[in-house]
Structure formats: C-alpha cells, structure tokens
Write a protein that holds these residues in place. Structure first.
Motif, PDB file in Angstrom:
ATOM      1  N   LYS A   9       0.849  -1.185   0.000  1.00  0.00           N
ATOM      2  CA  LYS A   9       0.000   0.000   0.000  1.00  0.00           C
ATOM      3  C   LYS A   9       0.885   1.236   0.000  1.00  0.00           C
ATOM      4  CE  LYS A   9      -3.919  -2.251   1.977  1.00  0.00           C
ATOM      5  NZ  LYS A   9      -4.982  -2.248   2.910  1.00  0.00           N
ATOM      6  N   ALA A  69      -8.472   6.954   2.274  1.00  0.00           N
ATOM      7  CA  ALA A  69      -9.339   6.041   3.023  1.00  0.00           C
ATOM      8  C   ALA A  69     -10.645   5.817   2.267  1.00  0.00           C
ATOM      9  CB  ALA A  69      -9.612   6.588   4.415  1.00  0.00           C
ATOM     10  N   ARG A  71     -14.146   5.239   0.740  1.00  0.00           N
ATOM     11  CA  ARG A  71     -15.401   4.683   1.262  1.00  0.00           C
ATOM     12  C   ARG A  71     -15.199   3.790   2.466  1.00  0.00           C
ATOM     13  NH1 ARG A  71     -17.063   3.846  -4.732  1.00  0.00           N
ATOM     14  NH2 ARG A  71     -15.314   2.433  -4.566  1.00  0.00           N
ATOM     15  N   THR A  72     -13.961   3.377   2.718  1.00  0.00           N
ATOM     16  CA  THR A  72     -13.727   2.492   3.869  1.00  0.00           C
ATOM     17  C   THR A  72     -13.664   3.260   5.185  1.00  0.00           C
ATOM     18  OG1 THR A  72     -11.322   2.615   3.656  1.00  0.00           O
ATOM     19  CG2 THR A  72     -12.449   0.856   2.436  1.00  0.00           C
ATOM     20  N   LEU A  73     -13.617   4.580   5.103  1.00  0.00           N
ATOM     21  CA  LEU A  73     -13.567   5.408   6.305  1.00  0.00           C
ATOM     22  C   LEU A  73     -14.962   5.503   6.918  1.00  0.00           C
ATOM     23  CD1 LEU A  73     -11.494   7.168   7.844  1.00  0.00           C
ATOM     24  CD2 LEU A  73     -12.274   9.086   6.486  1.00  0.00           C
ATOM     25  N   PRO A  74     -15.128   5.026   8.163  1.00  0.00           N
ATOM     26  CA  PRO A  74     -16.443   5.111   8.798  1.00  0.00           C
ATOM     27  C   PRO A  74     -16.924   6.565   8.908  1.00  0.00           C
ATOM     28  CG  PRO A  74     -14.941   3.777  10.117  1.00  0.00           C
ATOM     29  CD  PRO A  74     -14.125   4.422   9.036  1.00  0.00           C
ATOM     30  N   LYS A  78     -14.769  10.089   9.498  1.00  0.00           N
ATOM     31  CA  LYS A  78     -14.718  11.126   8.469  1.00  0.00           C
ATOM     32  C   LYS A  78     -15.174  12.463   9.056  1.00  0.00           C
ATOM     33  CE  LYS A  78     -15.719  12.377   3.825  1.00  0.00           C
ATOM     34  NZ  LYS A  78     -15.897  11.978   2.496  1.00  0.00           N
TER      35      LYS A  78
END
Length: 96
Positions: A9, A69, A71-74, A78
């Motif tokens: 990553k 991050a 869409r994976t960021l809650p 965010k």
C-alpha cells in the motif's frame, strides 16, 4: 504453484515516510479534531523538508489521508477528520 504477491500500500508509505512532514504516530486516529490539527500544525512548522507553507503541507496531508481512506472510512471518523480541517484553518488563522 506461485505464491501470491503481497500487495503493498503506497499510501501507507506516504503517510509513514512523507518527505514533507514527520507525523506524530497515529495522529489520524485521535478522537479530538483540535488535537489532530495541533499535531499537524506542529509537524508542519517543525519540518525543514516541506516545499510549501506549513498550512498547505498540513492540510495536504490531512486531505490525502481522507481521500485515500475513501469509502472504507467510517462516517464518524470522516466527521472527526473533516472537523479537523476546520480546526487546522483556525490554528493557522485562515478563513474558509
């Protein structure tokens, strides 16, 4: 059979080894937006390797983290990070 290659990553490497800022460990996991902003400001002001103003360097790193991050960021994380952007503007005396 060939072993599956471990996916690297690159964004983690940027956060960890940024040429512009030496970030406090786990700065983006803090729950208080003002703590995040103060930490980013301190890192940006102490850096001798940044290529732009401390404000732009700090804001760029924060925006980079939010964007990577995706869409994976809650939602609650965010929200904290978006609030940290406003706090960072206040820390540097910038208006929106």
């Amino acid at each position: 059979m060939k072993k599956a290659k471990k996916k690297k990553k690159w964004s983690q490497k940027v956060i960890r080894e940024s040429d512009a800022l030496d970030l406090e460990k786990e700065v983006f996991t803090k729950d208080d937006p003002s703590q995040i902003a103060r930490s980013l400001k301190a890192s940006a002001e102490q850096s001798s390797r940044r290529k732009t103003s401390p404000f732009r360097s700090a804001m760029s790193m924060l925006v980079f983290y939010i964007n990577r991050a995706g869409r994976t960021l809650p939602g609650n994380r965010k929200e904290v990070l978006e609030d940290a952007k406003d706090e960072l503007r206040k820390e540097f005396g910038k208006s929106r």
